[in-house]
Scaffold this motif. Sequence first.
Motif, short mmCIF file in Angstrom:
data_model
loop_
_atom_site.label_atom_id
_atom_site.label_comp_id
_atom_site.label_asym_id
_atom_site.label_seq_id
_atom_site.Cartn_x
_atom_site.Cartn_y
_atom_site.Cartn_z
N ALA A 209 0.84 -1.13 -0.01
CA ALA A 209 -0.02 -0.03 0.16
C ALA A 209 0.89 1.18 -0.23
CB ALA A 209 -0.87 0.12 1.02
N GLY A 210 1.99 1.24 -0.81
CA GLY A 210 2.88 2.35 -0.91
C GLY A 210 3.81 2.81 0.31
N ARG A 211 3.55 1.75 1.25
CA ARG A 211 4.38 1.90 2.52
C ARG A 211 5.39 1.04 2.73
NH1 ARG A 211 -0.48 3.87 2.77
NH2 ARG A 211 -1.07 5.02 4.65
N ALA B 74 8.99 -2.59 11.74
CA ALA B 74 8.81 -0.79 11.74
C ALA B 74 8.39 -0.18 10.57
CB ALA B 74 10.21 -0.36 12.09
N VAL B 75 7.48 0.87 10.87
CA VAL B 75 6.87 1.49 9.46
C VAL B 75 6.53 2.94 9.71
CG1 VAL B 75 4.55 0.90 10.11
CG2 VAL B 75 5.28 1.30 7.89
N LEU B 76 6.48 3.69 8.71
CA LEU B 76 6.03 5.31 9.01
C LEU B 76 4.73 4.98 8.92
CD1 LEU B 76 8.01 7.67 9.25
CD2 LEU B 76 7.20 8.03 6.67
N SER B 77 3.86 5.99 9.82
CA SER B 77 2.46 5.79 9.88
C SER B 77 1.79 6.73 8.78
CB SER B 77 1.78 6.46 11.14
OG SER B 77 2.03 7.76 11.29
N ARG B 78 2.67 7.64 8.30
CA ARG B 78 2.36 8.76 7.67
C ARG B 78 1.12 9.72 8.34
NH1 ARG B 78 1.58 7.08 1.31
NH2 ARG B 78 3.67 6.24 1.06
N ALA C 35 -4.40 7.90 6.98
CA ALA C 35 -3.16 7.20 6.56
C ALA C 35 -2.68 6.17 7.82
CB ALA C 35 -2.05 8.58 6.45
N ALA C 36 -2.87 6.58 8.84
CA ALA C 36 -2.47 5.99 10.21
C ALA C 36 -3.24 4.71 10.37
CB ALA C 36 -2.62 6.74 11.37
N ALA D 111 -1.87 0.87 10.31
CA ALA D 111 -2.35 -0.01 11.25
C ALA D 111 -2.95 -1.65 10.48
CB ALA D 111 -3.32 0.40 12.41
N THR D 112 -3.87 -1.17 9.84
CA THR D 112 -4.92 -2.27 9.16
C THR D 112 -3.78 -3.20 8.29
OG1 THR D 112 -6.57 -0.98 8.86
CG2 THR D 112 -6.68 -3.08 7.89
N VAL D 113 -2.79 -2.65 7.70
CA VAL D 113 -1.77 -3.51 6.89
C VAL D 113 -0.94 -4.24 7.95
CG1 VAL D 113 0.11 -3.78 5.34
CG2 VAL D 113 -1.84 -2.09 4.76
#
Length: 262
Positions: free
Chosen positions: A30-32, A46-50, A55-56, A60-62
Amino acid sequence: MSRIAVVSAMHPELAAVLAWLPEAQKQTVAGREFVLGRWHGQEVVAVLSRIGKVAAATTATVLIERFDVQAVLFTGVAGGVSPLAQVGDVVVASAFVQHDMDASPLFPIYEVPLYGRSHFATDTALTAALAQAAQAALAQGLLDAAVLADIGMHAGKGSGKTADQRTAQVHQGLIISGDRFVSTRMESQRLQQALPQALAVEMEGAAVAQVCSDYGVPFAAMRTISDRADDDAHADFLKFVDRVASRYSAAILDHFFTQRSR
Ligand code: SAH
């Protein structure tokens, strides 16, 4: 083995987290970019929430659907709304409310329609562990008066104390989220009057809390106070994120994973 999600709101924070995950592998969904690694033996992603609630929520869902995380930890910065929450302090969330949710008169203001509530609590055990990690990190003088002086800010700004009279504190309580960077004293005061329990304001936490509640996944969040959500918020925020916030998040998470590995 269980996997824990580490979600950062800002790039410098994620960069500091990634420094702890040298052998990490990356996957884009999803582009993350999701980064899988280990922190003191604990499997993490680890990931950026945006920025912002939608976006957050997607992030979280992914994390839950694709990466099968058993817990979500969020770190970021926030504006201090309560006079208790001063620049340099850490707020660990006990619950979240969306301050821009208003389906009145159909539902009471702040209530999320069809959920029957406005407050989404964080996980008690995870929150206690995060607060303990924050205390431990701050006890090491992570952000003392000298650091704040270096970036031209005052610890306890607005508290009437000078930098060297105050050390950073850890608070636990309500954080409010909305799709708005609160940057006027007027709006901050309005929020404080409307939601007197609120310690801090940011733009993602309540969304992640709601998604985690939907899936029954434990969630905890900490925010370093970067500004006072007032007329100086923009300038304070930029300085703070650049120079300080990333050190906080990584140091607190490092204490968190050290505690868990014992
Ligand atoms: N241009 C900025 C945008 C950041 S928006 C950038 O460098 O990307 C502000 C971020 O910090 C959001 O993720 C929000 O959660 C948090 N935040 C800090 N202070 C805030 C305030 N006063 N009001 C709302 N959110 C705030």
